[in-house]
Scaffold this motif. Structure first.
Motif, PDB file in Angstrom:
ATOM      1  N   ALA A   1       0.836  -1.207   0.000  1.00 54.15           N
ATOM      2  CA  ALA A   1       0.000   0.000   0.000  1.00 54.15           C
ATOM      3  C   ALA A   1       0.866   1.250   0.000  1.00 54.15           C
ATOM      4  O   ALA A   1       0.536   2.263   0.601  1.00 54.15           O
ATOM      5  N   GLY A   2       2.014   1.176  -0.691  1.00 52.79           N
ATOM      6  CA  GLY A   2       2.837   2.375  -0.893  1.00 52.79           C
ATOM      7  C   GLY A   2       2.142   3.278  -1.902  1.00 52.79           C
ATOM      8  O   GLY A   2       1.020   2.985  -2.342  1.00 52.79           O
ATOM      9  N   PRO A   3       2.782   4.387  -2.297  1.00 48.68           N
ATOM     10  CA  PRO A   3       2.125   5.304  -3.233  1.00 48.68           C
ATOM     11  C   PRO A   3       1.722   4.605  -4.526  1.00 48.68           C
ATOM     12  O   PRO A   3       0.649   4.873  -5.076  1.00 48.68           O
ATOM     13  N   VAL A   4       2.553   3.683  -4.981  1.00 47.60           N
ATOM     14  CA  VAL A   4       2.271   3.037  -6.271  1.00 47.60           C
ATOM     15  C   VAL A   4       1.138   2.022  -6.131  1.00 47.60           C
ATOM     16  O   VAL A   4       0.251   1.953  -6.986  1.00 47.60           O
TER      17      VAL A   4
ATOM     18  N   TYR B   1      -0.223   1.040   8.605  1.00 45.25           N
ATOM     19  CA  TYR B   1      -0.822   2.209   7.947  1.00 45.25           C
ATOM     20  C   TYR B   1      -0.380   2.230   6.481  1.00 45.25           C
ATOM     21  O   TYR B   1       0.653   1.659   6.129  1.00 45.25           O
ATOM     22  N   PRO B   2      -1.179   2.885   5.605  1.00 48.58           N
ATOM     23  CA  PRO B   2      -0.803   2.923   4.196  1.00 48.58           C
ATOM     24  C   PRO B   2       0.287   3.964   3.935  1.00 48.58           C
ATOM     25  O   PRO B   2       0.503   4.849   4.754  1.00 48.58           O
ATOM     26  N   GLY B   3       0.956   3.868   2.781  1.00 43.39           N
ATOM     27  CA  GLY B   3       1.910   4.908   2.377  1.00 43.39           C
ATOM     28  C   GLY B   3       3.328   4.435   2.112  1.00 43.39           C
ATOM     29  O   GLY B   3       4.142   5.188   1.583  1.00 43.39           O
ATOM     30  N   GLY B   4       3.662   3.217   2.486  1.00 47.09           N
ATOM     31  CA  GLY B   4       4.993   2.679   2.189  1.00 47.09           C
ATOM     32  C   GLY B   4       6.106   3.589   2.680  1.00 47.09           C
ATOM     33  O   GLY B   4       6.032   4.121   3.796  1.00 47.09           O
ATOM     34  N   GLN B   5       7.115   3.790   1.832  1.00 48.50           N
ATOM     35  CA  GLN B   5       8.271   4.611   2.231  1.00 48.50           C
ATOM     36  C   GLN B   5       7.870   6.036   2.584  1.00 48.50           C
ATOM     37  O   GLN B   5       8.444   6.654   3.474  1.00 48.50           O
ATOM     38  N   CYS B   6       6.872   6.586   1.869  1.00 53.62           N
ATOM     39  CA  CYS B   6       6.449   7.978   2.124  1.00 53.62           C
ATOM     40  C   CYS B   6       5.978   8.127   3.567  1.00 53.62           C
ATOM     41  O   CYS B   6       6.237   9.141   4.210  1.00 53.62           O
ATOM     42  N   ALA B   7       5.265   7.107   4.071  1.00 54.50           N
ATOM     43  CA  ALA B   7       4.729   7.187   5.429  1.00 54.50           C
ATOM     44  C   ALA B   7       5.782   6.770   6.448  1.00 54.50           C
ATOM     45  O   ALA B   7       5.888   7.352   7.526  1.00 54.50           O
ATOM     46  N   GLU B   8       6.586   5.786   6.100  1.00 51.32           N
ATOM     47  CA  GLU B   8       7.492   5.195   7.079  1.00 51.32           C
ATOM     48  C   GLU B   8       8.810   5.968   7.173  1.00 51.32           C
ATOM     49  O   GLU B   8       9.375   6.101   8.247  1.00 51.32           O
ATOM     50  N   LEU B   9       9.305   6.461   6.034  1.00 47.63           N
ATOM     51  CA  LEU B   9      10.654   7.018   6.038  1.00 47.63           C
ATOM     52  C   LEU B   9      10.716   8.541   5.945  1.00 47.63           C
ATOM     53  O   LEU B   9      11.699   9.137   6.325  1.00 47.63           O
ATOM     54  N   TYR B  10       9.655   9.181   5.394  1.00 49.04           N
ATOM     55  CA  TYR B  10       9.757  10.648   5.289  1.00 49.04           C
ATOM     56  C   TYR B  10       8.394  11.344   5.320  1.00 49.04           C
ATOM     57  O   TYR B  10       8.123  12.258   4.540  1.00 49.04           O
ATOM     58  N   ALA B  11       7.567  10.926   6.279  1.00 45.48           N
ATOM     59  CA  ALA B  11       6.205  11.465   6.377  1.00 45.48           C
ATOM     60  C   ALA B  11       6.183  12.996   6.441  1.00 45.48           C
ATOM     61  O   ALA B  11       5.303  13.634   5.876  1.00 45.48           O
ATOM     62  N   ASP B  12       7.157  13.605   7.141  1.00 45.98           N
ATOM     63  CA  ASP B  12       7.109  15.062   7.326  1.00 45.98           C
ATOM     64  C   ASP B  12       8.052  15.830   6.405  1.00 45.98           C
ATOM     65  O   ASP B  12       8.172  17.036   6.505  1.00 45.98           O
ATOM     66  N   LYS B  13       8.727  15.117   5.518  1.00 41.52           N
ATOM     67  CA  LYS B  13       9.656  15.808   4.596  1.00 41.52           C
ATOM     68  C   LYS B  13       8.935  16.145   3.299  1.00 41.52           C
ATOM     69  O   LYS B  13       8.100  15.381   2.823  1.00 41.52           O
ATOM     70  N   PRO B  14       9.277  17.284   2.694  1.00 43.33           N
ATOM     71  CA  PRO B  14       8.589  17.639   1.445  1.00 43.33           C
ATOM     72  C   PRO B  14       9.137  16.915   0.217  1.00 43.33           C
ATOM     73  O   PRO B  14      10.336  16.670   0.107  1.00 43.33           O
TER      74      PRO B  14
ATOM     75  N   LEU C   1      -8.721 -15.201  -3.212  1.00 41.16           N
ATOM     76  CA  LEU C   1      -8.651 -15.858  -4.516  1.00 41.16           C
ATOM     77  C   LEU C   1      -8.729 -14.717  -5.519  1.00 41.16           C
ATOM     78  O   LEU C   1      -9.769 -14.058  -5.641  1.00 41.16           O
ATOM     79  N   ALA C   2      -7.620 -14.471  -6.204  1.00 46.71           N
ATOM     80  CA  ALA C   2      -7.539 -13.285  -7.053  1.00 46.71           C
ATOM     81  C   ALA C   2      -7.320 -13.689  -8.502  1.00 46.71           C
ATOM     82  O   ALA C   2      -6.567 -14.619  -8.790  1.00 46.71           O
ATOM     83  N   ARG C   3      -7.971 -12.952  -9.392  1.00 43.98           N
ATOM     84  CA  ARG C   3      -7.783 -13.263 -10.821  1.00 43.98           C
ATOM     85  C   ARG C   3      -6.484 -12.651 -11.341  1.00 43.98           C
ATOM     86  O   ARG C   3      -5.885 -13.180 -12.267  1.00 43.98           O
ATOM     87  N   THR C   4      -6.091 -11.526 -10.763  1.00 47.67           N
ATOM     88  CA  THR C   4      -4.788 -10.945 -11.108  1.00 47.67           C
ATOM     89  C   THR C   4      -4.112 -10.469  -9.820  1.00 47.67           C
ATOM     90  O   THR C   4      -4.790 -10.176  -8.832  1.00 47.67           O
ATOM     91  N   VAL C   5      -2.780 -10.393  -9.851  1.00 47.73           N
ATOM     92  CA  VAL C   5      -2.016  -9.928  -8.686  1.00 47.73           C
ATOM     93  C   VAL C   5      -1.074  -8.823  -9.147  1.00 47.73           C
ATOM     94  O   VAL C   5      -0.477  -8.906 -10.235  1.00 47.73           O
ATOM     95  N   PHE C   6      -0.991  -7.787  -8.330  1.00 45.96           N
ATOM     96  CA  PHE C   6      -0.083  -6.670  -8.618  1.00 45.96           C
ATOM     97  C   PHE C   6       0.910  -6.573  -7.480  1.00 45.96           C
ATOM     98  O   PHE C   6       0.515  -6.331  -6.331  1.00 45.96           O
ATOM     99  N   ILE C   7       2.188  -6.750  -7.795  1.00 42.70           N
ATOM    100  CA  ILE C   7       3.198  -6.654  -6.747  1.00 42.70           C
ATOM    101  C   ILE C   7       3.735  -5.227  -6.745  1.00 42.70           C
ATOM    102  O   ILE C   7       4.361  -4.787  -7.710  1.00 42.70           O
ATOM    103  N   ALA C   8       3.413  -4.510  -5.674  1.00 40.14           N
ATOM    104  CA  ALA C   8       3.871  -3.124  -5.517  1.00 40.14           C
ATOM    105  C   ALA C   8       4.639  -3.063  -4.197  1.00 40.14           C
ATOM    106  O   ALA C   8       4.390  -2.218  -3.354  1.00 40.14           O
ATOM    107  N   GLY C   9       5.564  -3.999  -4.047  1.00 45.33           N
ATOM    108  CA  GLY C   9       6.225  -4.227  -2.757  1.00 45.33           C
ATOM    109  C   GLY C   9       7.393  -3.315  -2.454  1.00 45.33           C
ATOM    110  O   GLY C   9       8.017  -3.453  -1.400  1.00 45.33           O
ATOM    111  N   GLY C  10       7.703  -2.376  -3.348  1.00 49.59           N
ATOM    112  CA  GLY C  10       8.745  -1.382  -3.058  1.00 49.59           C
ATOM    113  C   GLY C  10      10.085  -1.998  -2.733  1.00 49.59           C
ATOM    114  O   GLY C  10      10.589  -2.854  -3.459  1.00 49.59           O
ATOM    115  N   VAL C  11      10.665  -1.596  -1.615  1.00 52.78           N
ATOM    116  CA  VAL C  11      11.965  -2.135  -1.211  1.00 52.78           C
ATOM    117  C   VAL C  11      11.782  -3.341  -0.300  1.00 52.78           C
ATOM    118  O   VAL C  11      12.736  -3.847   0.268  1.00 52.78           O
ATOM    119  N   GLY C  12      10.535  -3.759  -0.142  1.00 49.65           N
ATOM    120  CA  GLY C  12      10.278  -4.946   0.667  1.00 49.65           C
ATOM    121  C   GLY C  12       9.269  -4.642   1.744  1.00 49.65           C
ATOM    122  O   GLY C  12       8.823  -3.503   1.897  1.00 49.65           O
TER     123      GLY C  12
END
Ligand SMILES: Cc1cc2nc3c(=O)[nH]c(=O)nc-3n(C[C@H](O)[C@H](O)[C@H](O)COP(=O)(O)OP(=O)(O)OC[C@H]3O[C@@H](n4cnc5c(N)ncnc54)[C@H](O)[C@@H]3O)c2cc1C
Length: 332
Positions: free
Chosen positions: A11-14, A37-50, A108-119
Motif C-alpha cells: 500500500a505504498g504510493p504506487v 498504515y498505508p503509504g509505504g516509504q512515504c509514510a514510514e521514512l519521510y512522512a514530514d519531509k517535502p 482468490l484473485a484473478r490478477t495480482v499486482f506486486i507493488a512491494g517497493g523495497v520490501g
C-alpha cells in the motif's frame, strides 16, 4: 476466502495509485500491507519531509501525498488489509491465484499486482539467541497499550523518538522503566524513567519466563536487570522476504517485467514501482504511477478478453464520472 479481480501487494504510493487506475477500468481490488498504515516509504521514512517532483504538486510532504492518494482512490473502496504480510502466492488449477497473509487472510484473485517497493517493513529485532521465543508475550516490538504494563518492570530498547516516547508513556502508566540505548542520549534525560547507555548481551529465564536482561554498559560494567517485559523499539527495516519465493524472474532482487504491460514472467502477475526491474527503470514515484496505469490496462485486457479496452478521459466520460461519484454538469 475473499474473491477479487485484483490483489495488490503493498500500500505504498504506487500500490494505492494502482487501485485507482484499476477502479477506472472497473476492476475491484484489495490491498495488503505489512505496515499498520498505508503509504509505504512515504509514510514510514519521510512522512514530514517535502517532495517536490510530483507532477502539478509543487510541494507536499510524504504524509500529504498518501492522504491525497487515499482520497483519490476512495470512490472505488478498495479493501485495505494492513498489518499483515503476504506470504503465499500460488496458482490454482482454474488459473486464479490463492494468496495468504501472515494474519491468515485468504484471497482468490484473478490478477495480482506486486507493488512491494523495497520490501515489507518489519520491526528490527534484538539479536539474542532464543529471545524470540518470548515474542508476543513478555517481548514486544513497539508499544501499543502502555496501561497494560502498570506496576511492571519494563526495559525499552532503542534510541529514536518512538523509543523515548514509549518509555515516557510506560512511566506515565505507572511502570518502572529502564531505557537502554547503545550510546548516550542527551534528549532522553527524564525524571520519569532511568536511562542506561549500553547493550543487551543476553538474558536469564526461569520456568518459561524471562527474568533478567544482561547488560554491558558503555562504561564497562555488567548488569543483570530484573524485568517483567521487554519492549524493542529499534525501528523498521524492509525485507524483500516472501516475494522472492513465488517463482518470479528476478534480477538483482528486483522483479523483471516487460514495459508494455508491466507483467512478470507469470501471466496475470504484474509488478510496479520500486520493486521492478527493466532497462531504464528509475525508482521515482512518477515512474511507478505510469507503470501502474499501463499494468491496469493490461489487466483489463486479460480479465475481459472479448471486450476492447477503451481509453476514456476522466474530464469527459459520463461513465467515469459515475464511477468516481462526481456529477459534472455539461457546459451550456
Ligand atoms: C528519504 C526518501 C526520500 C524520497 N524522496 C522522493 C522524492 O522526492 N520523489 C520521488 O519520486 N521519490 C522519492 N523517494 C522514493 C519513493 O519513496 C519510492 O520511489 C516510492 O515509495 C516507491 O513506491 P512503491 O509503492 O513502489 O513502494 P514503497 O513505498 O516501498 O511501498 C511498498 C509497500 O509494500 C509493502 N510490502 C512489501 N512486501 C510486502 C508483502 N509481502 N506483504 C505485504 N506488504 C508488503 C511494504 O511494507 C511497503 O509499505 C524517496 C525515498 C526515500 C527513502
Amino acid at each position: 476466502v475473499i474473491r477479487t479481480d485484483a490483489l495488490i501487494v503493498g500500500a505504498g504510493p504506487v500500490g494505492l495509485f494502482q487501485a485507482f487506475e484499476l477502479g477506472l477500468l472497473e476492476i475491484n481490488a484489495h490491498i495488503v500491507d505489512s505496515l499498520p498504515y498505508p503509504g509505504g516509504q512515504c509514510a514510514e521514512l519521510y512522512a514530514d519531509k517535502p517532495i517536490y517532483d510530483i507532477p502539478a504538486l509543487p510541494r507536499c510532504t510524504g504524509r500529504e501525498l498518501v492522504d491525497r492518494l487515499l482520497q483519490q482512490v476512495a470512490p472505488f473502496k478498495p479493501g485495505l488489509h494492513l498489518g499483515q504480510e503476504v506470504q503465499q502466492l500460488r496458482r490454482e488449477a482454474d488459473g486464479r491465484f490463492a494468496v495468504a497473509t501472515s494474519a491468515g487472510t485468504q484471497f482468490l484473485a484473478r490478477t495480482v499486482f506486486i507493488a512491494g517497493g523495497v520490501g515489507s517493513f518489519q520491526p528490527r529485532t534484538l539479536k539474542l539467541e532464543g529471545l524470540d521465543a518470548f515474542a508476543g508475550g513478555q517481548l514486544r516490538y513497539g508499544l501499543d497499550d502502555a496501561t497494560h504494563f502498570a506496576g511492571q518492570h519494563v526495559v525499552v530498547v532503542g534510541g529514536d523518538e518512538g523509543a523515548i516516547d514509549s518509555a515516557l508513556r510506560l512511566a506515565r502508566a505507572g511502570a518502572q522503566v529502564l531505557l537502554l540505548h547503545r550510546r548516550d542520549l542527551p534528549d532522553a534525560a527524564s525524571a520519569a524513567f532511568r536511562f542506561i547507555a549500553g547493550q543487551a548481551t543476553g538474558f536469564a529465564q526461569h520456568g518459561g519466563r524471562l527474568t533478567h536482561l544482561h547488560i554491558a554498559t558503555a562504561d564497562g560494567h555488567t548488569l543483570h536487570h530484573a524485568l517483567d517485559a521487554l519492549i524493542v523499539c529499534l525501528g523498521l527495516s524492509p525485507r524483500l522476504g516472501p516475494i522472492t519465493q513465488w517463482g518470479l524472474a528476478l534480477e538483482r532482487k528486483q522483479v523483471v517485467v516487460d514495459t508494455t504491460r508491466f507483467q512478470t514472467n507469470e501471466p496475470g502477475i504484474f509488478a510496479v514501482g520500486d520493486i521492478v526491474h527493466y532497462p531504464g527503470k528509475r525508482k521515482l514515484i512518477v515512474s511507478g504511477f505510469h507503470e501502474a496505469t499501463l499494468a491496469a490496462f493490461a489487466a483489463a485486457a486479460l480479465l475481459r478478453p472479448d471486450e476492447p479496452v477503451l481509453l476514456q478521459y476522466t474530464t469527459t466520460s459520463p461513465r467515469l464520472h459515475e464511477l468516481l461519484g462526481v456529477n459534472i454538469k455539461p457546459i451550456a
